[in-house]
Design an enzyme around this catalytic site. Structure first.
Site, PDB file in Angstrom:
ATOM      1  N   SER A 115     -41.063  48.101 -35.454  1.00 42.40           N
ATOM      2  CA  SER A 115     -39.948  47.540 -34.691  1.00 42.40           C
ATOM      3  C   SER A 115     -40.364  47.222 -33.266  1.00 42.40           C
ATOM      4  O   SER A 115     -41.218  47.923 -32.685  1.00 42.40           O
ATOM      5  CB  SER A 115     -38.782  48.531 -34.664  1.00 42.40           C
ATOM      6  OG  SER A 115     -37.777  48.129 -33.756  1.00 42.40           O
ATOM      7  N   TYR A 157     -34.869  56.310 -33.179  1.00 44.06           N
ATOM      8  CA  TYR A 157     -35.267  55.255 -34.102  1.00 44.06           C
ATOM      9  C   TYR A 157     -36.654  54.734 -33.759  1.00 44.06           C
ATOM     10  O   TYR A 157     -37.537  54.629 -34.621  1.00 44.06           O
ATOM     11  CB  TYR A 157     -34.240  54.121 -34.071  1.00 44.06           C
ATOM     12  CG  TYR A 157     -34.693  52.870 -34.786  1.00 44.06           C
ATOM     13  CD1 TYR A 157     -34.829  52.862 -36.175  1.00 44.06           C
ATOM     14  CD2 TYR A 157     -34.990  51.700 -34.093  1.00 44.06           C
ATOM     15  CE1 TYR A 157     -35.251  51.716 -36.848  1.00 44.06           C
ATOM     16  CE2 TYR A 157     -35.408  50.556 -34.746  1.00 44.06           C
ATOM     17  CZ  TYR A 157     -35.541  50.576 -36.126  1.00 44.06           C
ATOM     18  OH  TYR A 157     -35.964  49.454 -36.782  1.00 44.06           O
TER      19      TYR A 157
END
Length: 344
Positions: free
Chosen positions: A137, A162
């Protein structure tokens, strides 16, 4: 070739599965169909792939596709899957997504993104899979202010759990590439949008609010920018990476290590639009396509968020002649068309 695509009922997973099937490869898709967002949207994607009976898993549209409802954190089910199917390659896109949700429910991120990814790595190791592509990501860049973000930049200062789990994935993947020779490529996605997108992301949240006369939440008082990347361009990049498994970097220097390559068959790539667009400009284009002005609630920066993202995709350009081609206006137009057909 026979591929496992995890998260095949997810946003990117759906489009990748469709592309791989249409070129003639066999795909086994898995997804746990959790309730992080509307399951009907996930079922709708599967229906587009010809799967209406989840238990049966067969596609009426693609004879080369089968779907299985499996949670990647279930080690027994994952072990059985790998032992039975004997995949040529794996594209691992399943994960617990969402920066903001990780502030509310951190444990699910460790279970899905860490435990689940370990099961993927172990499955590849024990069944002899030599080509693994996995989703990282752009959130991994964290506090880094140097832009555009380069894969050689430090990613040691994440600002959300995350992002920390995605950083962990990259480190775990390198370990398995080094120890077991699994040719492994990690892909850092930058703000993906388009038809069939996730309801927790700006295009869906804003469209729903605008069309229902609610104010949209504009964080950091609108002083934000993103490298908005159309899902079709994302899949173009993924296909190039899948078809060209990672190799060891013969020039890699352990005294001056390049963090995006290795002496192991390991590679990290950015996939983005290679430009940053202001949040306010994005809202203007969305308003134009919806034919309605937004009411705006201007708010301070939210915890775990970053002010700007901007991808350097030089590696993909040099190695694969990858050039994202979808203009934001065209991508938003395609998104709005799908949104109105699906929801209105």
């Amino acid at each position: 070739m026979k591929y496992l695509v995890t998260g095949s009922a997810g946003f990117i997973g759906f489009f990748l599965t469709k592309r791989v099937l249409e070129r003639g490869d066999e795909v086994v898709g898995i997804d746990n169909l959790n309730e992080y967002y509307d399951v009907n949207l996930k079922l709708g994607r599967l229906k587009e792939l010809g799967v209406e009976d989840i238990k049966g898993g067969k596609s009426s549209k693609y004879s080369n596709f089968r779907f299985k409802k499996i949670d990647i954190s279930d080690d027994k089910s994952m072990q059985e899957l790998f032992e039975k199917e004997k995949f040529d390659g794996v594209c691992h896109l399943a994960a617990q997504a969402g920066v903001r949700y990780s502030l509310e429910n951190p444990h699910v991120y460790v279970q899905s993104n860490i435990v689940g990814f370990l099961n993927i790595l172990e499955g590849c190791r024990h069944s002899g899979v030599k080509n693994l592509v996995f989703a990282s990501s752009s959130s991994i860049y964290g506090l880094n202010k140097s832009q555009p973000f380069r894969t050689t930049d430090s990613t040691n200062h994440p600002v959300s759990l995350y992002a920390a789990t995605k950083k962990s994935n990259e480190m775990m993947a390198h370990t398995y590439a080094h120890l077991y020779g699994i040719r492994t490529s990690g892909v850092r996605f930058f703000t993906v949008y388009g038809p069939w997108g996730r309801p927790d992301m700006a295009p869906m949240l804003f469209s729903d609010a605008i069309l229902n006369d609610r104010a949209i939440k504009v964080f950091n008082h609108g002083k934000m920018s993103r490298d908005f990347t159309y899902v079709g361009d994302i899949v173009d990049g993924l296909i190039k990476i899948i078809d060209n498994p990672a190799k060891s970097d013969k020039s890699w220097d352990a005294y001056h290590p390049n963090v995006s390559t290795s002496s192991a068959p390991y590679r990290i790539y950015n996939i983005g639009n290679n430009r940053h667009i202001s949040l306010m400009r994005f809202i203007e284009i969305l308003e134009d396509e919806l034919g309605k002005k937004a009411k705006k609630e201007m708010l301070p920066m939210q915890d775990g968020d970053v002010e700007s993202t901007y991808a350097d995709v030089t590696d993909l350009i040099q190695e694969f002649d990858y050039r994202p081609s979808t203009e934001l206006k065209d991508g938003i137009k395609a998104f709005v068309k799908w949104y109105k057909e699906f929801y209105l």
